[in-house]
Design an enzyme around this catalytic site. Structure first.
Site, PDB file in Angstrom:
ATOM      1  N   LYS A 102      29.202  -9.197  -8.819  1.00 11.23           N
ATOM      2  CA  LYS A 102      29.703  -7.898  -9.684  1.00 11.23           C
ATOM      3  C   LYS A 102      29.191  -6.715  -9.324  1.00 11.23           C
ATOM      4  CE  LYS A 102      32.574  -6.440 -12.950  1.00 11.23           C
ATOM      5  NZ  LYS A 102      34.041  -6.399 -12.807  1.00 11.23           N
ATOM      6  N   ARG A 122       6.460  -7.829   0.419  1.00  9.42           N
ATOM      7  CA  ARG A 122       5.527  -7.017   1.405  1.00  9.42           C
ATOM      8  C   ARG A 122       5.259  -5.810   0.653  1.00  9.42           C
ATOM      9  NH1 ARG A 122       9.211  -2.966   1.811  1.00  9.42           N
ATOM     10  NH2 ARG A 122      11.479  -3.423   2.128  1.00  9.42           N
ATOM     11  N   ARG A 177       9.975  11.348  -0.086  1.00 15.75           N
ATOM     12  CA  ARG A 177       9.783  10.957   1.162  1.00 15.75           C
ATOM     13  C   ARG A 177      10.447  12.197   1.978  1.00 15.75           C
ATOM     14  NH1 ARG A 177      12.041   4.819   1.818  1.00 15.75           N
ATOM     15  NH2 ARG A 177      11.353   3.960  -0.228  1.00 15.75           N
ATOM     16  N   LYS A 195      16.116   4.921  -0.435  1.00 11.70           N
ATOM     17  CA  LYS A 195      15.563   5.781  -1.262  1.00 11.70           C
ATOM     18  C   LYS A 195      15.029   6.982  -0.721  1.00 11.70           C
ATOM     19  CE  LYS A 195      14.051   1.120  -3.134  1.00 11.70           C
ATOM     20  NZ  LYS A 195      12.996   0.056  -3.110  1.00 11.70           N
ATOM     21  N   VAL A 203       7.168   1.026   0.719  1.00 15.50           N
ATOM     22  CA  VAL A 203       6.944   2.515   1.047  1.00 15.50           C
ATOM     23  C   VAL A 203       6.390   3.122  -0.240  1.00 15.50           C
ATOM     24  CG1 VAL A 203       8.113   4.501   1.808  1.00 15.50           C
ATOM     25  CG2 VAL A 203       8.907   2.605   2.709  1.00 15.50           C
ATOM     26  N   LYS A 215      19.243 -14.021   0.382  1.00 20.89           N
ATOM     27  CA  LYS A 215      19.507 -13.420  -0.729  1.00 20.89           C
ATOM     28  C   LYS A 215      20.261 -14.454  -1.747  1.00 20.89           C
ATOM     29  CE  LYS A 215      19.168  -8.526   0.126  1.00 20.89           C
ATOM     30  NZ  LYS A 215      18.365  -8.585   1.299  1.00 20.89           N
ATOM     31  N   GLY A 255      20.714  -1.307   3.413  1.00 19.20           N
ATOM     32  CA  GLY A 255      22.251  -0.809   3.210  1.00 19.20           C
ATOM     33  C   GLY A 255      23.007  -1.482   4.064  1.00 19.20           C
TER      34      GLY A 255
END
Length: 445
Positions: free
Chosen positions: A201, A292, A338, A237, A295, A116, A165
């Site tokens: 931030k 990729r 979901r 999500k 979902v 990242k 997460g």
């Protein structure tokens, strides 16, 4: 075209890939762990092969077993789906060494965008807006604190190799920085075997917006509109929709252009997603790229009519994109819920077990992606998602009504699911008005 594709995954995404392959006349091979022997993807594929025990490290994450299965079954290519090995550059290289095509981007792109902090710097150089924060990797809390003091609190500490997460902590006050940084770093080492961190931030309760892109090996890149993925719990999500209910056409065009710009900056090939955070003034900032299929890809398919899995396969085979940017038209509104085997009343505790009766919703504009059936035993070893309900309406209001009807029709007996919780969200005035942000679920709970 490929003769045979091995699907290096399980569950609904494996079923989804098999169906796309069938429409292209491609034979399929399913791999499965011992507890997945009776899963739907093993029944629908032309061939199946067991690759190990229930523990993912002994099956779906074992690169050598999966490549060996591809060799034994004489598969031309491997589709990784999402999760597991889908963003593992070493797996891409192993496939390449055995002359097996990996259906996804090159390993160098996965590495460039998977880290990242590197991805962030790449976007800065490309002129894509990013959240203010560290430019170099951070390994000790003292260095991170200097950055945090400069940009001001609150800040968020993130693992460079993170996702889902893991390895993340929000720091509200200067005196908490060292403790929370160290906790995030320990979590990163345990989850990803990487102690590289970065600081940026923290934008409180933003909208989470992502843009679907496709790129071929000839330098052509297009976007297929945005998805609003703001309804999340613990950074996972729950509900996704397309288009976003808060974005105007001017911002939408800017978002799409920036997503294409980001993809071209790394010569991106295949399907990918550029993810942004958006504040209440519609300012947006790049946060990461997923190299990729996602979902939530069905909501994009519903509003564009584009089969993203088929496009992935054709791009990997060496074909040019089958459509241009001008061909992409967003029609109506799509929402995805979901459905997880979990108990919302018990802190969303996973709820594996046998499905004793099942009724899946249907009707005009209703799609269900799943791998479950009556009598199926949901194992405890994997993600709790068992089903995705996707609806399409001529506008957002109609889509919400269709989703409520679909959730009402869904019957899954023998286990607990979050279907009723999702139904309550569809009736929540904050969601209905399109005002829900990433902090919505936490505030609601």
């Amino acid at each position: 075209m490929f003769n045979k594709i091995l699907i290096a995954n399980r569950g609904e995404i494996a079923v989804r890939i098999i169906r796309a392959c069938k429409t292209l006349g491609i034979k399929t091979v399913s791999v499965y762990s011992k507890v997945d022997e009776n899963s739907l993807h093993t029944v629908l594929a032309d061939e199946k092969i067991c690759i190990g025990e229930a523990n993912p490290r002994e099956s779906y994450l074992d690169m050598s077993k999966i490549v060996s299965a591809a060799i034994v079954t004489k598969s031309d290519a491997i589709h990784p789906g999402f999760g597991f090995l889908s963003e593992k550059s070493e797996f891409v290289e192993l496939c390449k060494s055995q002359n097996i095509k990996f259906i996804g981007p090159d390993s160098k792109i996965i590495d460039a965008m998977g880290n990242k902090s590197k991805a962030r710097n790449t976007m800065i150089e490309a002129g894509v807006p990013v959240v203010p924060g560290s430019k170099a990797p951070i390994y000790i809390s003292e260095d991170g604190k200097k950055i945090a003091d400069e940009i001001g609190y609150p800040v968020i500490v993130k693992a460079s190799s993170g996702g889902g997460g893991k390895g993340m902590r929000i720091v509200e006050k200067e005196e908490d920085f060292e403790t929370l940084f160290n906790l995030a770093q320990i979590e990163s080492v345990n989850a990803f075997n990487d102690d590289t961190m970065y600081v940026e931030k923290y934008i409180k309760n933003p909208k989470h917006i992502e843009v679907q892109i496709l790129g071929d090996s000839y330098g052509n890149v297009i976007h297929l509109g945005e998805r609003d993925c703001s309804i999340q719990r613990n950074h996972q999500k729950m509900i996704e929709e397309s288009p976003s209910p808060v974005i105007d056409e001017i911002t939408r065009k800017k978002l799409g252009n920036m997503a294409v710009k980001a993809a071209k900056a790394v010569n991106y090939e295949n399907a990918g997603t550029i993810e942004f955070l958006m504040d209440e003034d519609l300012n947006f900032y790049f946060i990461e790229m997923n190299t990729r299929i996602q979902v939530e890809h069905p909501v994009t398919e519903m509003v564009t009519g584009v089969d993203l899995i088929k496009e992935q396969i054709k791009i990997a085979y060496g074909e040019t994109l089958s459509l241009t940017q001008d061909d992409v038209k967003i029609k109506g509104h799509a929402i995805e819920c979901r459905i997880n085997a979990e108990n919302p009343a018990n802190n969303f505790l996973p709820c594996p077990g046998e499905i004793t009766s099942l009724n899946l919703p249907g009707g005009n504009g209703v799609r269900v992606d799943t791998f479950i059936y009556c009598g199926y035993k949901i194992p405890m070893n994997y993600d709790s998602m068992i089903c995705k309900i996707i609806v399409h309406g001529c506008n957002r209001s109609e889509a919400i009504e269709k989703m409520k009807i679909a959730l009402d029709e869904l019957v899954v007996s023998g286990i607990e699911t979050n279907a009723n919780f999702q139904y309550s969200l569809m009736n929540n005035p904050v969601y209905v008005q399109g005002k829900a942000d990433t902090g919505f679920i936490e505030e609601l709970l």
